[in-house]
Scaffold this motif. Structure first.
Motif, mmCIF file in Angstrom:
data_model
loop_
_atom_site.group_PDB
_atom_site.id
_atom_site.type_symbol
_atom_site.label_atom_id
_atom_site.label_comp_id
_atom_site.label_asym_id
_atom_site.label_seq_id
_atom_site.Cartn_x
_atom_site.Cartn_y
_atom_site.Cartn_z
ATOM 1 N N PRO A 148 -8.860 -12.994 -0.523
ATOM 2 C CA PRO A 148 -7.893 -11.901 -0.634
ATOM 3 C C PRO A 148 -8.482 -10.632 -0.035
ATOM 4 C CG PRO A 148 -8.278 -12.982 -2.757
ATOM 5 C CD PRO A 148 -9.333 -13.464 -1.815
ATOM 6 N N PRO A 149 -7.845 -10.051 0.984
ATOM 7 C CA PRO A 149 -8.388 -8.833 1.583
ATOM 8 C C PRO A 149 -8.023 -7.631 0.728
ATOM 9 C CG PRO A 149 -6.313 -9.364 2.603
ATOM 10 C CD PRO A 149 -6.571 -10.432 1.576
ATOM 11 N N ARG A 150 -8.642 -6.492 1.005
ATOM 12 C CA ARG A 150 -8.186 -5.256 0.388
ATOM 13 C C ARG A 150 -6.731 -5.052 0.814
ATOM 14 N NH1 ARG A 150 -10.749 -0.001 0.831
ATOM 15 N NH2 ARG A 150 -10.556 -0.300 3.074
ATOM 16 N N LEU A 151 -5.951 -4.485 -0.081
ATOM 17 C CA LEU A 151 -4.520 -4.392 0.163
ATOM 18 C C LEU A 151 -4.204 -3.689 1.475
ATOM 19 C CD1 LEU A 151 -1.874 -5.192 -1.100
ATOM 20 C CD2 LEU A 151 -1.782 -2.990 -2.256
ATOM 21 N N ALA A 152 -4.988 -2.662 1.806
ATOM 22 C CA ALA A 152 -4.708 -1.888 3.019
ATOM 23 C C ALA A 152 -4.715 -2.778 4.241
ATOM 24 C CB ALA A 152 -5.746 -0.796 3.194
ATOM 25 N N HIS A 153 -5.489 -3.838 4.208
ATOM 26 C CA HIS A 153 -5.621 -4.656 5.397
ATOM 27 C C HIS A 153 -4.735 -5.889 5.356
ATOM 28 C CE1 HIS A 153 -9.772 -2.723 6.323
ATOM 29 N NE2 HIS A 153 -8.759 -1.905 6.450
ATOM 30 N N ALA A 154 -3.933 -6.024 4.315
ATOM 31 C CA ALA A 154 -3.025 -7.167 4.265
ATOM 32 C C ALA A 154 -1.954 -6.977 5.319
ATOM 33 C CB ALA A 154 -2.401 -7.280 2.883
ATOM 34 N N PRO A 155 -1.899 -7.866 6.319
ATOM 35 C CA PRO A 155 -0.924 -7.683 7.400
ATOM 36 C C PRO A 155 0.508 -7.617 6.893
ATOM 37 C CG PRO A 155 -2.556 -9.318 8.003
ATOM 38 C CD PRO A 155 -2.792 -8.992 6.559
ATOM 39 N N ALA A 156 0.817 -8.338 5.809
ATOM 40 C CA ALA A 156 2.194 -8.304 5.321
ATOM 41 C C ALA A 156 2.564 -6.914 4.823
ATOM 42 C CB ALA A 156 2.371 -9.332 4.206
ATOM 43 N N THR A 157 1.620 -6.257 4.164
ATOM 44 C CA THR A 157 1.873 -4.886 3.713
ATOM 45 C C THR A 157 2.020 -3.943 4.898
ATOM 46 O OG1 THR A 157 0.654 -5.272 1.664
ATOM 47 C CG2 THR A 157 0.969 -2.979 2.327
ATOM 48 N N GLN A 158 1.153 -4.099 5.878
ATOM 49 C CA GLN A 158 1.235 -3.258 7.076
ATOM 50 C C GLN A 158 2.596 -3.384 7.747
ATOM 51 O OE1 GLN A 158 -1.962 -3.919 9.831
ATOM 52 N NE2 GLN A 158 -3.505 -4.022 8.224
ATOM 53 N N ALA A 159 3.056 -4.622 7.915
ATOM 54 C CA ALA A 159 4.332 -4.843 8.600
ATOM 55 C C ALA A 159 5.475 -4.221 7.819
ATOM 56 C CB ALA A 159 4.564 -6.339 8.795
ATOM 57 N N ARG A 160 5.416 -4.379 6.497
ATOM 58 C CA ARG A 160 6.493 -3.849 5.677
ATOM 59 C C ARG A 160 6.525 -2.323 5.716
ATOM 60 N NH1 ARG A 160 6.926 -4.749 -0.545
ATOM 61 N NH2 ARG A 160 9.161 -4.372 -0.833
ATOM 62 N N LEU A 161 5.347 -1.699 5.656
ATOM 63 C CA LEU A 161 5.286 -0.240 5.729
ATOM 64 C C LEU A 161 5.809 0.243 7.081
ATOM 65 C CD1 LEU A 161 1.765 0.352 4.083
ATOM 66 C CD2 LEU A 161 4.000 0.689 3.013
ATOM 67 N N CYS A 162 5.420 -0.429 8.161
ATOM 68 C CA CYS A 162 5.916 -0.049 9.498
ATOM 69 C C CYS A 162 7.434 -0.144 9.565
ATOM 70 C CB CYS A 162 5.289 -0.932 10.584
ATOM 71 S SG CYS A 162 3.558 -0.582 10.928
ATOM 72 N N GLY A 163 7.977 -1.230 9.037
ATOM 73 C CA GLY A 163 9.425 -1.420 9.103
ATOM 74 C C GLY A 163 10.178 -0.369 8.311
ATOM 75 N N LEU A 164 9.690 -0.062 7.107
ATOM 76 C CA LEU A 164 10.340 0.968 6.293
ATOM 77 C C LEU A 164 10.282 2.329 6.981
ATOM 78 C CD1 LEU A 164 8.959 0.070 2.737
ATOM 79 C CD2 LEU A 164 11.393 0.223 3.340
ATOM 80 N N LEU A 165 9.125 2.673 7.493
ATOM 81 C CA LEU A 165 8.959 4.004 8.091
ATOM 82 C C LEU A 165 9.769 4.134 9.384
ATOM 83 C CD1 LEU A 165 7.579 6.724 7.722
ATOM 84 C CD2 LEU A 165 5.680 5.880 9.116
ATOM 85 N N ALA A 166 9.758 3.083 10.198
ATOM 86 C CA ALA A 166 10.498 3.148 11.470
ATOM 87 C C ALA A 166 11.986 3.329 11.204
ATOM 88 C CB ALA A 166 10.241 1.881 12.291
ATOM 89 N N ARG A 167 12.524 2.587 10.242
ATOM 90 C CA ARG A 167 13.962 2.707 9.952
ATOM 91 C C ARG A 167 14.309 4.069 9.378
ATOM 92 N NH1 ARG A 167 12.456 -2.223 10.149
ATOM 93 N NH2 ARG A 167 13.837 -3.819 11.032
ATOM 94 N N ALA A 168 13.423 4.631 8.557
ATOM 95 C CA ALA A 168 13.692 5.955 7.982
ATOM 96 C C ALA A 168 13.613 7.053 9.045
ATOM 97 C CB ALA A 168 12.703 6.243 6.862
ATOM 98 N N ALA A 169 12.783 6.831 10.071
ATOM 99 C CA ALA A 169 12.589 7.862 11.096
ATOM 100 C C ALA A 169 13.629 7.787 12.206
ATOM 101 C CB ALA A 169 11.187 7.715 11.710
ATOM 102 N N GLY A 170 14.236 6.634 12.407
ATOM 103 C CA GLY A 170 14.998 6.374 13.622
ATOM 104 C C GLY A 170 16.463 6.729 13.574
ATOM 105 N N HIS A 171 17.230 6.033 14.407
ATOM 106 C CA HIS A 171 18.639 6.369 14.634
ATOM 107 C C HIS A 171 19.461 6.244 13.362
ATOM 108 C CE1 HIS A 171 20.193 2.215 14.502
ATOM 109 N NE2 HIS A 171 18.952 1.915 14.853
ATOM 110 N N ALA A 172 19.086 5.354 12.452
ATOM 111 C CA ALA A 172 19.844 5.194 11.209
ATOM 112 C C ALA A 172 19.224 6.010 10.083
ATOM 113 C CB ALA A 172 19.918 3.719 10.818
ATOM 114 N N GLY A 173 18.285 6.881 10.421
ATOM 115 C CA GLY A 173 17.625 7.736 9.447
ATOM 116 C C GLY A 173 17.530 9.161 9.984
ATOM 117 N N MET A 174 16.301 9.661 9.997
ATOM 118 C CA MET A 174 16.088 11.069 10.327
ATOM 119 C C MET A 174 16.663 11.493 11.685
ATOM 120 S SD MET A 174 12.380 12.955 10.417
ATOM 121 C CE MET A 174 11.921 12.259 12.015
ATOM 122 N N ALA A 175 16.375 10.727 12.721
ATOM 123 C CA ALA A 175 16.859 11.116 14.054
ATOM 124 C C ALA A 175 18.381 11.094 14.095
ATOM 125 C CB ALA A 175 16.264 10.196 15.127
#
Lengths: 322, 322
Positions: A148-175
């Motif tokens: 089990p890696p440290r949570l920060a390096h879990a690729p599944a967490t990374q992907a999920r954080l990227c997806g949430l942030l991109a959607r909040a920042a983009g055309h259906a969010g902030m922009a």
């Protein structure tokens, strides 16, 4: 809900960690002055509200205050916020010259410098969410299959954080919200349209902050706890914007650290012009109650959750004076 | 190496898939005209060189031509390229009014519209790399522990693609190169500095295209095959820019689909001003040989690799006339 909880001490300690992390992660040595402009846009300024929401949410769900994934998410969302301010202030948008009591980035570094600094800050947000360990990892044998890696390096967490942030920042969010805002200058909007605009323009990133913290702890998004946090984020996000409109009318530039009355001067519709000052304050108070109701939902779904910091943040977002 | 390989047919089929995917994924319905500006910036234009590099690299390593992760990466890198062109063309940067034979985005949608469209395109790139399935997935029980998911939905692949693309786009990649470019107008650069600038400004994203394709197949980045693909990408990336400088002098606007001679007019240093026309052509030819050498390395590391499309792309990038 926050009895005995020292919010000031909690927030001060988290702000210090976020400042130190941003100081370390926003590059001083990027090419041709780019790093200097990026750091000018990000460091030593702001209430760090979005990072505090990320960390409060993660800690509410049991994350260690030193959790690396939550800290990266906290800094990433602040970089998105900072880039949006840099671009918003440019002459072709709000043409603002003062921000947090300092000349805006394009005043200091030129328009092209501000454009590039904003662009690079958005990319940096996603760099922070995907620490270097990951790009070198083959996908056929994910490291979690071994140890089990440290949570920060879990690729599944990374992907999920990227997806949430991109959607909040983009055309259906902030922009998207900014585009509605841009198109609304000089027009009459009804309250429902104004709410929709702010749900995207500022609400999406504030809601995402709460959810990024939850995602950093691995909370699944199909759960009642996730839904409660989402409702909490939406309520405080809209309340925050309404209070912003109230302060634009009632506060002065020295308190705000930015040009006061600019929305009215730009003939932009605000909650105050639509609902009146007292009507706007009443709606903010109602949203505050909705936010606390959502925390009660969260407590039912997650009896072990520690909600003091989230509740105190909701209070601070509605009762703030700048 | 490309004996019997029909590059035109290969490229035409891949371009059609990329166009169809971009048509589907760049939103028509984003708020207040934002989607229209985003689509104007991306659709029906460009050689789609970066997507072709992604797909050629993925297919060289055995990916199915319908591989979803590779297609998403191909479209994501094109969105980053498209946003950079939108922002580059703005009055505060290159102030260009013609791109791919059409008015540039700020001419058509205003400066604020172009700024927001570019910002939203960058976010959309990361949205494409993290399909919706992922944000709903709890990290404690990654789906790959239960059943092998389709590659596109493997969170580890998503995270790795996000990390590669963010680094190629950001301060240590494209944005950093643009900052050097901005600072170099009217100055004398030596050839080494000019090469460094272009390694970041255009080379980082071209190299990333090759590596994104490899990452989509799960190739580990510590392998000789990864190193060979990286060397290939760097060689063709720099060669491409040198040919760009040559064409800026030798081609006309009708052929280029953009304003010709603009670098010379802007007093920007180019490989032609530094090395002369023949010197620049000789360097491009040498880099072409380096690229083919790198493919030979890849073949040794990966005897089953199918390199025809990558080799043909290297040829096309050096021998192009626009």
């Amino acid at each position: 809900m926050s009895g005995g909880f020292d919010f000031s001490a909690w927030a001060e300690a988290r702000r210090a960690r976020v400042e130190a992390a941003l100081e370390a992660w926003v590059p001083a040595d990027a090419a041709a002055g780019l790093g200097e402009a990026m750091r000018y846009a990000v460091l030593d300024g702001g209430k760090r509200l979005r990072p505090l929401l990320v960390l409060a949410s993660a800690e509410a769900l049991g994350a260690n205050p030193e959790d690396d994934a939550a800290l990266r998410a906290a800094c990433a969302v602040e970089l998105i916020h900072a880039y949006s301010l840099v671009h918003d202030d440019m002459p072709c948008m709000d043409n603002d010259v003062l921000r947090r009591g300092k000349p805006t980035v394009h005043v200091r570094y030129g328009e092209a410098g501000a454009l590039l600094a904003g662009d690079a800050l958005q990319a940096l947000a996603f760099e922070l969410l995907t620490p270097e360990a990951s790009p070198g990892t083959p996908t056929q044998t994910p490291p979690e299959a071994v140890t089990p890696p440290r949570l920060a390096h879990a690729p599944a967490t990374q992907a999920r954080l990227c997806g949430l942030l991109a959607r909040a920042a983009g055309h259906a969010g902030m922009a998207g919200g900014q585009a509605i805002d841009l198109a609304s200058v000089g027009r009459t909007l009804d309250a429902a349209t104004l709410r929709d605009m702010h749900r995207l323009k500022t609400g999406a990133l504030l809601t995402a902050s709460v959810l990024l913290g939850a995602a950093a702890t691995g909370l699944a998004s199909v759960t009642p706890a996730w839904q409660a946090l989402s409702a909490f984020g939406e309520a405080v996000g809209l309340a925050f914007q309404i209070v912003d409109d109230v302060l634009d009318v009632t506060a002065d530039a020295a308190t705000l650290g930015k040009t006061a009355g600019k929305d009215a001067a730009a003939n932009k519709p605000t909650f105050v012009t639509l609902l009146g000052l007292e009507g706007a304050r009443a709606e903010a108070a109602q949203l505050h109650r909705h936010a606390l109701d959502a925390l009660s939902e969260l407590q039912r779904a997650c009896p072990q959750a520690q909600l003091s910091a989230l509740a105190a943040l909701a209070d601070a977002m509605v009762r703030r004076e700048y």
